[in-house]
Design an enzyme around this catalytic site. Structure first.
Site, PDB file in Angstrom:
ATOM      1  N   ILE A   1       0.903  -1.155   0.000  1.00  0.00           N
ATOM      2  CA  ILE A   1       0.000   0.000   0.000  1.00  0.00           C
ATOM      3  C   ILE A   1       0.939   1.201   0.000  1.00  0.00           C
ATOM      4  O   ILE A   1       1.692   1.410   0.951  1.00  0.00           O
ATOM      5  CB  ILE A   1      -0.923   0.037   1.236  1.00  0.00           C
ATOM      6  N   PRO A   2       0.951   1.988  -1.103  1.00  0.00           N
ATOM      7  CA  PRO A   2       2.021   2.992  -1.273  1.00  0.00           C
ATOM      8  C   PRO A   2       1.774   4.267  -0.481  1.00  0.00           C
ATOM      9  O   PRO A   2       1.585   5.334  -1.061  1.00  0.00           O
ATOM     10  CB  PRO A   2       2.010   3.231  -2.786  1.00  0.00           C
ATOM     11  N   CYS A   3       1.819   4.159   0.845  1.00  0.00           N
ATOM     12  CA  CYS A   3       1.617   5.357   1.664  1.00  0.00           C
ATOM     13  C   CYS A   3       2.752   6.356   1.450  1.00  0.00           C
ATOM     14  O   CYS A   3       2.615   7.529   1.762  1.00  0.00           O
ATOM     15  CB  CYS A   3       1.469   4.985   3.134  1.00  0.00           C
ATOM     16  N   HIS A   4       3.883   5.882   0.876  1.00  0.00           N
ATOM     17  CA  HIS A   4       4.989   6.802   0.614  1.00  0.00           C
ATOM     18  C   HIS A   4       4.636   7.812  -0.477  1.00  0.00           C
ATOM     19  O   HIS A   4       5.318   8.820  -0.631  1.00  0.00           O
ATOM     20  CB  HIS A   4       6.245   6.017   0.205  1.00  0.00           C
TER      21      HIS A   4
END
Lengths: 198, 281
Positions: free
Chosen positions: B183-186
């Site tokens: 999950i690309p929270c970055h």
């Protein structure tokens, strides 16, 4: 033993599921192993059976869980999975891949002593069981390998008790006949009890 | 039928098992030896399959080796590769169940995780998000819509999920993301353009964004000068700076805006893909 487990499962499935696996893993694995003849398949099938049991128990209300007879119920689940697995393959193809499969694979002419040992070994009996027709094999495995009562075998197979008794006896008679055809008698056989049914 | 002759009343034997007179003790004894112990792997793999325990293995990622935990429901956690006992203690404390090391992720899971980390958003990665709130799930699902190489502000997520005032809550939900990289929270940054916090440390956030082709330094310099949006004077469409549409604008046609209001009053409409409208809230 199962009564206490059943009560725990009804109360808290996640907290007691490991106990269910520990209490029943040897029998589910052995049923699957004797039914399919393949240790890797058997482990997968036993795991699959526990996963299905876990999901079913998660859906059941506590009252329904308390009414369960775990031993035949789990046996039914694993047997159904075994049948589906075998059906997907060629049904006549029974692969023996046990701990001692090298003994079976070894096709050179055995010495009399080796032959004797083979007949005594579990691999030898596993092979005889694996070669039984399916309807006898299921009944014989549940009754004599798993040690269920006839009442429980009948429950597990969904057949009348009289039918499963007849199937067990017929299966045992076939095993005995196959065994005697190898030219040896059972160590503690009371052969008068069973006659080969034609 | 002849089989009927063998049916006799059952009686219990000395071991308590029910034995029928017609049973053959010799065959019975031989067949009882076919009841064998299950392999030691059956219990742990069964517990993993139902999600009462997890397996974990090390994989390579743009920020180096990470540990990926999984069970029958999907990926449950991703953390920096450290001492296995530290990870296992952390996992048990965090999830209330054990995790044990395995050689590798199941092959299909390994493939889909690798593809997702490489930026393929279409590949389905099963996730175990039990016990998470619907708000957290909404935030994480929205983060999944951000393409590789682009970033969105926290406020954008808040507005897109219909909770425009919940900017801080969006930040903490992203901080609780159990599966960073997958999950690309970055790809979610501060509204003012600074890259902000990251579950695995902001240095690593910069490194991942860098690996994905985001020009972090440019983003920060735009933010310093108050630029929030980039428009094209040929299309009169305005985008968030990292939107792939904005990156296609040739420098001579680039127009910088400090707000959507400023862009709108100059006759620019918001891009339908990066939807800077969300920030108007």
């Amino acid at each position: 033993m199962d009564d206490e487990l059943i009560a725990a499962l009804a109360l808290d499935l996640d907290a007691s599921f490991e106990r269910l696996v520990l209490a029943h893993q040897d029998r589910l694995f052995s049923i699957a192993l004797r039914f399919t003849g393949d240790a890797r398949d058997a482990e997968e099938l036993a795991q699959d059976a526990f996963v299905r049991a876990y999901r079913a128990l998660g859906d059941y209300d506590p009252e329904r869980i308390r009414r369960l007879n775990l031993r035949p119920w789990l046996a039914t689940i694993v047997l159904n999975l075994c049948r589906n697995r075998v059906r997907r393959r060629r049904p006549t193809e029974v692969v023996l891949d046990d701990a001692g499969s090298d003994q079976i694979a070894d096709r050179r002419t055995p010495s009399p002593a080796e032959r004797h040992e083979r007949r005594e070994s579990a691999v030898y009996w596993a092979r005889l069981v694996a070669e039984l027709p399916e309807r006898y094999r299921a009944a014989v495995v549940l009754r004599h390998v798993d040690g269920l009562s006839y009442e429980e075998v009948a429950l597990a197979l969904g057949r009348p008790e009289g039918t499963v008794k007849a199937q067990v006896h017929r299966g045992v008679a076939l095993l005995r006949a196959a065994h005697e055809a190898t030219g040896r008698t059972l160590p503690s056989a009371e052969s008068s009890l069973v006659e080969v049914i034609r | 039928m002849t089989d009927q002759r063998h049916i006799h009343p059952a009686r219990p034997d000395d071991r308590g098992r029910t034995v029928d007179q017609a049973d053959d003790p010799g065959v019975d004894a031989a067949l009882r030896t076919l009841l064998v112990p299950a392999p030691p792997t059956l219990l742990p793999s069964t517990l993993v399959a139902v999600g009462l325990a997890d397996g974990y293995a090390r994989i390579e990622s743009p920020i180096g080796a990470v540990l990926v935990a999984f069970n029958g429901l999907g990926i449950s956690a991703i953390a920096l590769a450290e001492d296995p006992s530290v990870f296992e203690t952390w996992f048990r404390h965090e999830f209330g169940r054990p995790a044990h090391a395995v050689d590798a992720l199941p092959p299909t899971l390994a493939r889909s995780v690798a593809r997702r980390i490489a930026g393929d958003r279409r590949v389905a990665v099963p996730l175990d998000l039990r016990g998470r709130t619907s708000f957290e799930r909404a935030v994480w699902e929205k983060a999944l819509e951000i393409p590789r190489g682009e970033v969105r502000p926290y406020g954008w997520i808040a507005a897109e999920i219909g909770r425009p005032r919940a900017v801080r809550a969006v930040g903490s939900a992203l901080g609780r993301n159990p599966v960073p990289l997958v999950i690309p929270c970055h790809r979610v940054v501060r509204t003012d353009g600074h890259i902000g916090q990251y579950a695995l440390g902001s240095d690593r956030k910069r490194a991942v964004l860098d690996a994905e082709g985001v020009d972090v330094a440019r983003l920060e310099s735009l933010a310093r000068t108050g630029v929030r949006l980039i428009g094209s004077d040929t299309t009169h469409i305005v985008c968030l700076p990292t939107c792939h549409n904005a990156r296609r604008i040739r420098p001579v046609h680039e127009v910088a805006f400090r707000s959507l209001r400023e862009a709108s009053s100059s006759g620019y409409r918001p891009c339908r893909e990066c939807r800077p409208t969300a920030l108007a809230a």
